[in-house]
Design a protein around this motif. Structure first.
Motif, mmCIF file in Angstrom:
data_model
loop_
_atom_site.group_PDB
_atom_site.id
_atom_site.type_symbol
_atom_site.label_atom_id
_atom_site.label_comp_id
_atom_site.label_asym_id
_atom_site.label_seq_id
_atom_site.Cartn_x
_atom_site.Cartn_y
_atom_site.Cartn_z
ATOM 1 N N GLU A 78 42.175 23.441 41.414
ATOM 2 C CA GLU A 78 42.487 24.819 41.025
ATOM 3 C C GLU A 78 43.937 25.004 40.600
ATOM 4 O O GLU A 78 44.233 25.733 39.653
ATOM 5 N N VAL A 103 44.787 26.346 36.845
ATOM 6 C CA VAL A 103 45.462 27.631 36.618
ATOM 7 C C VAL A 103 46.793 27.405 35.903
ATOM 8 O O VAL A 103 47.120 28.082 34.923
ATOM 9 N N LEU A 139 37.035 30.614 37.585
ATOM 10 C CA LEU A 139 37.348 30.022 38.895
ATOM 11 C C LEU A 139 36.190 30.174 39.878
ATOM 12 O O LEU A 139 36.343 29.883 41.060
ATOM 13 N N SER A 189 35.960 33.893 44.193
ATOM 14 C CA SER A 189 37.294 34.475 44.384
ATOM 15 C C SER A 189 38.051 33.796 45.518
ATOM 16 O O SER A 189 39.281 33.755 45.509
ATOM 17 N N LEU A 196 40.782 31.215 44.699
ATOM 18 C CA LEU A 196 42.069 31.561 44.094
ATOM 19 C C LEU A 196 43.237 31.094 44.959
ATOM 20 O O LEU A 196 44.304 30.778 44.444
ATOM 21 N N PHE A 215 49.646 31.483 40.330
ATOM 22 C CA PHE A 215 49.481 32.913 40.052
ATOM 23 C C PHE A 215 50.791 33.664 40.280
ATOM 24 O O PHE A 215 51.213 34.479 39.462
ATOM 25 N N PHE A 272 41.825 35.151 34.230
ATOM 26 C CA PHE A 272 41.292 34.371 35.349
ATOM 27 C C PHE A 272 40.098 35.118 35.923
ATOM 28 O O PHE A 272 40.252 36.163 36.545
ATOM 29 N N SER A 318 36.949 35.503 38.450
ATOM 30 C CA SER A 318 36.378 35.003 39.697
ATOM 31 C C SER A 318 35.404 36.038 40.223
ATOM 32 O O SER A 318 35.490 37.216 39.863
ATOM 33 N N TYR A 353 41.250 40.891 46.056
ATOM 34 C CA TYR A 353 42.047 41.521 44.990
ATOM 35 C C TYR A 353 43.280 42.279 45.475
ATOM 36 O O TYR A 353 44.286 42.305 44.764
ATOM 37 N N LEU A 385 43.557 39.149 36.056
ATOM 38 C CA LEU A 385 42.585 38.628 37.015
ATOM 39 C C LEU A 385 41.383 39.567 37.024
ATOM 40 O O LEU A 385 41.552 40.787 37.171
#
Lengths: 334, 342
Positions: B67, B71, B88, B91, B94, B101, B122, B124, B141, B176
């Motif tokens: 990952e 990314v 991805l 979630s 991440l 990120f 991105f 997810s 989130y 995202l």
């Protein structure tokens, strides 16, 4: 076989110019930190100029580079003008990043410098991404990423090497091995040789034993760049070098982690003196010509410091710009 | 108009964007085989007519399970000419790429004085409520709302998912997307022509005068069900979905509360420092004089996700919990209705 010494004279002299720029720029930056003109601290590339310049000069216009925390040499090596770099270190409006990056976050997109990273290893996959865009778009660009022997133990490097090798991406992983991760001797925290890790990912690995020889570094990186440009994939180049000064300016460490003998040996291998002597010995340049270059760069650095100090401070509104590409409402402002 | 599922809308948006702009690529684990159903042109299995067939392997790429490198590579590619969509999948994955990120995607443009733009999406999906256990069920989130420089969308319907994703792909900033897997099969009418929904514009799903209910992601349908139930009991509910959390259309929410005087916020993320907490703070700041009752949050409890279905359903917002919150702040209306009825 690639032989950097057979390059046109003006390119060889440009190598010396860029090494001198890094040396004198960093010496001046160090003084300006001590005198309080530069806020915070800086990490100098003094002693490692051949490794930086040999690699950067092996690239072509349009190629990309990402760097690390020891971060002034890379954009200078790519050909960045000194004034906006020094202004950035001082935090002025004329800084290459408008005073928002500082010493650890120089970037100059004009010369392909996509950014230095204060977090070691963090900028490695960024260079891989620059090589992915070249591959997808069918452009003949290559990318290089510089990282130290300490960062060679970050997992992201190996994820990146694997992905680059699987996709055959045009990228060069350049390990600047100066033997110490801050105060920690590299061999005490590193299993095996870094260069040997390349074979595990199915890519060539080359170690430049004398990283103080700018031509040796150029030859190794040029071969990796040519290979990448031919579509044959990534390479790992490990360059053995030495930083002449402390990890960062003003840092005082009570333990003497580098012994005097070792320091004396390496400081006797000053890349700038070695290259000057080589060019004169081979009859490529005269002592007078080399003296003239010294004077030229001294003046350039003098001018860049003056430019930085005389430049205006950034307007405070700049603190609230560049977060997004479009307008952004800040909720907190009353 | 044609009816589409939420997940079908995501696939359709990707297909349109891939056709519209050659700089758009899709990279991620298992995207070539269309394992998650968004890279197959509406089909659920990889077969003739799928994305690899249509766009080629140069632009649809499986990645290693890495990952952080995926990314970071996408960020670097976005800085140098591509417009990558990174799938991805879960979630919860991440976190593996947190440094990229936070330190690269969010900061590069700012740190470098605007030299770079980073047009990358991105994607997810939040697989919560599906008995996948603690490592696959996160709704993270709010953590990313705390990182200036990222844009965040959390659509709750098919048409929003499609229009917002097109805007995300066209955005020159990193976005995202948090998709709600419990909504994947939900259907909605979607315009036949291509369309974009701008970020920072909330959608008012129903108008009402007694209470404002903000429903985020998978909590929106629950909020609408609760509103139906309360409407029948005499409470007029306004239901708003902010759709994008950064930037967030707080003006629409504040305006609504100025009218209703009451606010309940429902979301599938944890209660502490969630989107609901932020909305509550903004309303308390800007509409305090209009509030006639406390603001109530109906969020996932500050608890990890247990495996057993019997246990897992205790964690998240439900229609019943939203109803209970509405009852708690609408006691006056309910009493009046009861008095009239008796």
């Amino acid at each position: 076989m690639i032989d950097g010494l057979s390059l046109p004279k003006d390119e060889l002299l440009e190598m010396q110019r860029r090494m001198l720029r890094i040396r004198l720029f960093d010496e001046r930056a160090s003084k300006m930190v001590k005198r309080g003109y530069i806020p915070g601290t800086v990490h100098t590339s003094i002693g490692q100029e051949a490794q930086v310049v040999g690699a950067c000069m092996a690239l072509a216009k349009g190629d990309h580079m990402t760097g690390n925390h020891r971060s002034h040499g890379h954009p200078i090596g790519m050909g960045s003008p000194l004034g906006p770099l020094m202004a950035e270190l001082v935090g002025k409006a004329t800084g290459v990043c408008k005073g928002k990056g500082g010493s650890l976050h120089l970037a100059d997109y004009e010369v392909g410098s996509l950014g230095e990273s204060g977090i070691t290893g963090s900028s490695i996959p960024i260079a891989v991404g620059a090589s992915l865009s070249a591959q997808v778009l069918g452009e003949k660009r290559v990318a290089i990423t510089f990282f130290g022997d300490g960062t060679a133990n970050q997992g992201v490097l190996y994820e990146s090497m694997n992905l680059a090798s699987a996709y055959k991406l045009p990228v060069i992983f350049l390990c600047e091995n100066n033997f110490y991760a801050l105060s920690t001797p590299s061999h005490t925290v590193t299993g095996g040789r870094i260069v040997d890790r390349a074979s595990g990912f199915g890519m060539p690995g080359v170690r430049v034993e004398n990283g103080q020889d700018v031509i040796a570094v150029y030859n190794a990186v040029r071969e990796a760049a040519d290979r990448a440009r031919r579509g044959e994939g990534p390479s790992l180049v490990e360059v053995m070098t030495y930083r002449f000064r402390e990890h960062s300016e003003g840092l005082r460490i009570n333990v003497d982690y580098r012994n005097a003998e070792e320091k004396a040996l390496w400081t006797s291998r000053d890349p700038i003196i070695l290259f000057r002597d080589l060019l004169i010995e081979k009859g490529i340049a005269t002592a007078d010509e080399m003296d003239a270059i010294d004077a030229e760069i001294e003046q350039e650095v003098e001018d860049c410091a003056t430019f930085a100090l005389e430049s205006p401070d950034p307007d405070v509104s700049v603190a609230f710009e560049h977060l997004y590409t479009d307008d952004y409402k800040l909720e907190n402002v009353l | 108009m044609s009816v589409m599922t939420y997940i079908g809308a995501i696939g359709a948006a990707q297909q349109e964007a891939m056709s519209a702009d050659e700089r758009v690529i899709i990279i991620g684990e298992d995207v070539e085989a269309n394992v998650y159903g968004t890279t197959g042109g509406g089909k659920q299995r990889a077969e003739k007519g799928d994305f690899v067939e249509q766009f080629g392997q140069n632009r649809i790429r499986n990645t290693p399970i890495s990952e952080e490198a995926i990314v970071g590579t996408a960020i670097g590619a976005a800085m140098t000419g591509l417009r990558p969509i990174v799938d991805l999948s879960y979630s919860s994955f991440l976190y593996m790429a947190m440094d990229q990120f936070v330190n690269q995607a969010a900061k590069n443009r700012y740190m470098f004085g605007g030299q770079s733009s980073i047009p990358v999406v991105f994607r997810s999906a939040m697989f919560y409520g599906l008995n996948t256990g603690a490592h696959h069920s996160d709704r993270p989130y709010p953590m990313f709302m705390n990182v200036p420089g990222l844009k965040i969308m959390a659509p709750a319907t098919a048409s929003d998912a499609k229009g917002l994703l097109r805007s995300a792909i066209d955005s020159d900033d990193p976005v995202l997307t948090f998709e709600a897997v419990p909504l994947w099969g939900q259907k909605e009418e979607v315009p036949d022509e291509e369309y974009h929904i701008p970020f920072g514009v909330a959608r008012t799903h129903r108008e009402g005068s007694d209470i404002t209910i903000v429903g985020i992601s998978g909590s929106l349908p629950l909020a609408l069900q609760a509103a139906d139930e309360m409407e029948a009991r005499g409470v007029s509910c306004e239901v708003i979905d902010p759709r994008t959390l950064v930037p967030m259309d707080t003006d629409t929410i504040v305006r609504s509360v100025l009218k209703t005087g009451r606010l309940v916020i429902a979301e599938p993320a944890h209660r502490t420092c969630g989107a609901a907490a932020e909305i509550a703070a903004i309303v308390a700041d800007k509409a305090q004089h209009a509030l006639v009752a406390p603001i109530k949050r109906v969020c996932a409890l500050d608890m990890q996700v247990p495996f057993s279905p019997v246990l897992e359903r205790e964690i998240y917002p439900t229609k019943e919990r939203i109803v209970a919150a509405i009852e708690a702040v609408c006691a006056d209306q309910l009493n009046q209705v009861n008095r009239r009825a008796s």
